[in-house]
Design an enzyme around this catalytic site. Structure first.
Site, short mmCIF file in Angstrom:
data_model
loop_
_atom_site.label_atom_id
_atom_site.label_comp_id
_atom_site.label_asym_id
_atom_site.label_seq_id
_atom_site.Cartn_x
_atom_site.Cartn_y
_atom_site.Cartn_z
CE LYS A 109 30.06 37.92 40.58
NZ LYS A 109 31.33 37.25 41.21
CG ASP A 111 28.90 44.07 38.37
OD1 ASP A 111 30.09 44.27 38.33
OD2 ASP A 111 28.45 43.52 37.28
CG HIS A 112 34.11 44.44 42.17
ND1 HIS A 112 33.71 43.07 42.07
CD2 HIS A 112 35.30 44.39 41.93
CE1 HIS A 112 34.79 42.40 41.09
NE2 HIS A 112 35.81 43.23 41.33
NE ARG A 168 28.36 28.96 61.40
CZ ARG A 168 28.33 27.96 60.21
NH1 ARG A 168 27.51 26.92 60.69
NH2 ARG A 168 28.80 27.94 59.20
CG HIS A 211 32.32 41.42 36.82
ND1 HIS A 211 31.58 42.07 37.85
CD2 HIS A 211 33.12 40.66 37.53
CE1 HIS A 211 31.79 41.52 39.04
NE2 HIS A 211 32.68 40.80 38.86
CD GLU A 244 40.03 36.81 37.73
OE1 GLU A 244 40.43 37.52 38.81
OE2 GLU A 244 39.43 36.01 37.52
C1 BG6 Z 1 34.83 38.65 41.23
C2 BG6 Z 1 34.95 37.22 40.93
O1 BG6 Z 1 33.47 39.24 40.93
O2 BG6 Z 1 35.86 39.27 40.14
C3 BG6 Z 1 36.30 36.57 40.92
O3 BG6 Z 1 34.04 36.20 41.57
C4 BG6 Z 1 37.29 37.71 40.21
O4 BG6 Z 1 36.45 35.12 40.39
C5 BG6 Z 1 37.03 38.90 40.65
O5 BG6 Z 1 38.72 37.10 40.42
C6 BG6 Z 1 38.11 39.68 40.07
O6 BG6 Z 1 38.00 41.17 40.45
P1 BG6 Z 1 38.90 42.29 39.91
O7 BG6 Z 1 38.42 43.46 40.54
O8 BG6 Z 1 40.18 41.85 40.63
O9 BG6 Z 1 39.11 42.30 38.64
#
Ligand code: BG6
Length: 542
Positions: free
Chosen positions: A204, A233-234, A97, A296, A272
């Protein structure tokens, strides 16, 4: 070059092979031309070192103005092009948008690439990519915008040879997933024209609980066939996560002890040091367990605990991961075996940081967890009696993700008890990030005249053993989508099974008091330490 590509690509345009066994440098155009040298009898077609290169295709990103798109998706597309893994006519369409022209969009991508790309900026690669950028302004319920999207795709098919092959990336808040997929269907974009493909990539969180995930799956599957849907799911795109499979199943030395006869327990930590930043709107009401344990951490657990799959194709991996998830049993007393908490204001890294409840956009009475620790049992022959402890949190001591398989003590010690006073339990620790690698911890004699045994570690670090740097998870995953390779994407059964595990915990938390508090920069609330102490164990300090 476009012509050559379409000649050599299979019907699905999945992989275009080149002859060099090593991943080659990109040509001055930033594009690898496919070779027709398949006739070389010295070449083994099973050689997996050949780069996997996407065939003619394009990517449409919904929610292109969001953080994920700017920090991860756009740079990943550029890095793939720079590595020569995208076809010459690859096209990128942004949908959002905003009152933008194509050039405005290209400028935004340019700035994102300059700031976040992993590989060096090369003008010629950029130019070629930028020529295939289009922008479609509009709301998700705006039919005209979807008509324009359709014409943009048709125009790109004609001008850039994308052959009707498109992936639609839904990088949008979950409440818009149903609308976007329904619009794709309504405007004839979801079904692939003859000889081409269409795919949907869904970010997600996939649902908020089991019921909503089932409902979303129903809506998505009403529009797309299961093999058209790629749920991201990265973590599965991370090199170290894929290495769990290599470690376990390419070696002989780990698997014989990877079971209840030798393992005492497993700890999976995703810590984190950052807070929620500007993500209050997303995070509040979701919390740490839904944000990362449901996806994850349960995926990491499934890969750690599963049996060897018959092969590494998507169906075999799904089957084994699903068996683990289905075998997960929650402890009877969730009050004793789960903990959730919120970070409190403190000094962290020389900076005064706010507590969760004081963050902008957060309701001061919010019950949302920013830390969660849970104990799970995997009730099968391999793991019966071995607890899996999963924990995650924002604003913890430092950023680290690891899987620690902690072993039982030796059944008998021939040493004086004083000799082994400082000996801990053996452990294999898979360091997912940031210091990617693996540590094995075991006891060794301290040099000297007396027998004193202490823990030492043996280390494997990616950075020291390999010269190649790891691609970003999103690079790998976007390329997989373009190749139609679904191995690293959770299927709907896994997503639903993961909600089945988490739902009772969330329900328990919602009805039992408030989250505990922990100091920002610490390793979590005391309650989490007590939770492990009750089992005679303690958390690792990673
Ligand atoms: C995401 C979460 O899937 O993964 C975030 O929504 C998180 O909250 C992030 O900060 C962390 O990803 P990575 O690859 O930095 O560990």
């Amino acid at each position: 070059m476009t012509e050559k590509l379409s000649e050599t690509s299979a019907a699905e345009n999945e992989v275009t092979e080149v002859t060099e066994p090593q991943e080659p440098e990109a040509s001055p155009q930033g594009i690898i031309a496919p070779s027709s040298d398949w006739s070389n009898p010295l070449r083994d077609p099973r050689d997996r070192r050949l780069p996997r290169i996407a065939g003619p295709s394009g990517l449409v990103i919904f929610g292109v103005t969001g953080d994920l798109s700017r920090k991860k998706l756009m740079p990943a597309v550029y890095d793939l092009a720079n590595r020569g893994l995208l076809p010459p006519g690859f096209s990128l369409v942004g949908f959002a948008r905003r009152d933008w022209e194509d050039q405005d969009f290209a400028q935004v991508v340019h700035d994102a690439v300059r700031e976040y790309a992993r590989t060096e900026f090369r003008e010629e690669v950029w130019q070629q990519l930028a020529e295939g950028m289009r922008f479609v302004p509009g709301d998700f319920d705006d039919d005209d915008a979807f008509k324009q999207l359709r014409s943009s795709i048709e125009e790109l098919d004609a001008s850039r040879g994308t052959s009707g092959n498109y992936a639609f990336y839904l990088s949008v808040p979950p409440k818009f997933f149903p609308k976007v997929v329904q619009q794709l269907k309504k405007h004839g974009l979801a079904g692939a024209p003859e000889g081409s493909w269409r795919r949907a990539v869904i970010e997600k969180p996939f649902g908020h609980d089991l019921r909503s995930a089932e409902e979303l799956n129903r809506i998505v599957h009403d529009v797309f066939e299961p093999d058209q849907v790629f749920r991201i799911d990265h973590y599965l795109g991370k090199e170290t996560v894929q290495n769990i499979l290599a470690l376990r199943f390419a070696n002989q030395m780990f698997e014989p002890i990877w079971n209840r006869s030798y393992v005492d327990h497993v700890q999976i930590t995703m810590a984190e040091d950052i807070g929620i930043g500007g993500r209050a709107g997303y995070y509040d009401g979701i919390g740490s367990a839904r944000d990362v344990i449901q996806n994850h951490l349960l995926q990491l657990m499934a890969l750690t605990a599963m049996e060897e799959p018959a092969s590494f194709d998507a169906a075999s991996l799904l089957m084994e991961k699903l068996k683990v998830l289905k075998a997960v049993k929650l402890p009877g007393d969730l009050g004793k075996h789960t903990v959730r908490a919120q970070y409190a204001a403190a000094w962290q890294g020389g900076e005064k940081v706010r507590g969760y409840l004081e963050e902008d956009g957060i309701d001061p009475a919010s019950m949302t967890d920013t830390y969660a620790a849970i104990k799970l049992n995997v009730d099968n022959r391999r793991w019966a009696g071995v607890p899996f402890y999963l924990r995650t949190g924002k604003r913890l001591g430092r950023r680290v993700t690891e899987i620690a398989v902690v072993f039982q003590r030796a059944p008998h010690s021939p040493f004086d008890s004083t000799a082994t006073e400082e000996l801990g339990q053996n452990a294999i620790v898979i360091r997912v990030q940031p210091d990617e690698g693996m540590t094995v911890r075991f006891g060794s004699k301290v040099p000297g005249t007396s027998m004193e045994i202490r823990d030492v570690t043996m280390d494997f670090a990616y950075g020291e053993s390999f010269t190649e740097s790891s691609p970003e998870a999103y690079e790998r995953l976007i390329l997989d989508v373009l190749l139609g390779d679904a191995n690293l994407f959770p299927r709907h059964q896994e997503v639903e099974e993961s909600w089945r595990i988490l739902d009772p915990i969330e329900e328990y938390w919602a009805t039992h008091g408030r989250p505990a508090q922990y100091t920002s920069g610490s390793w979590g609330p005391e309650e989490a330490d007590e939770m492990l102490a009750r089992d005679g164990r303690s958390w690792r300090r990673p």
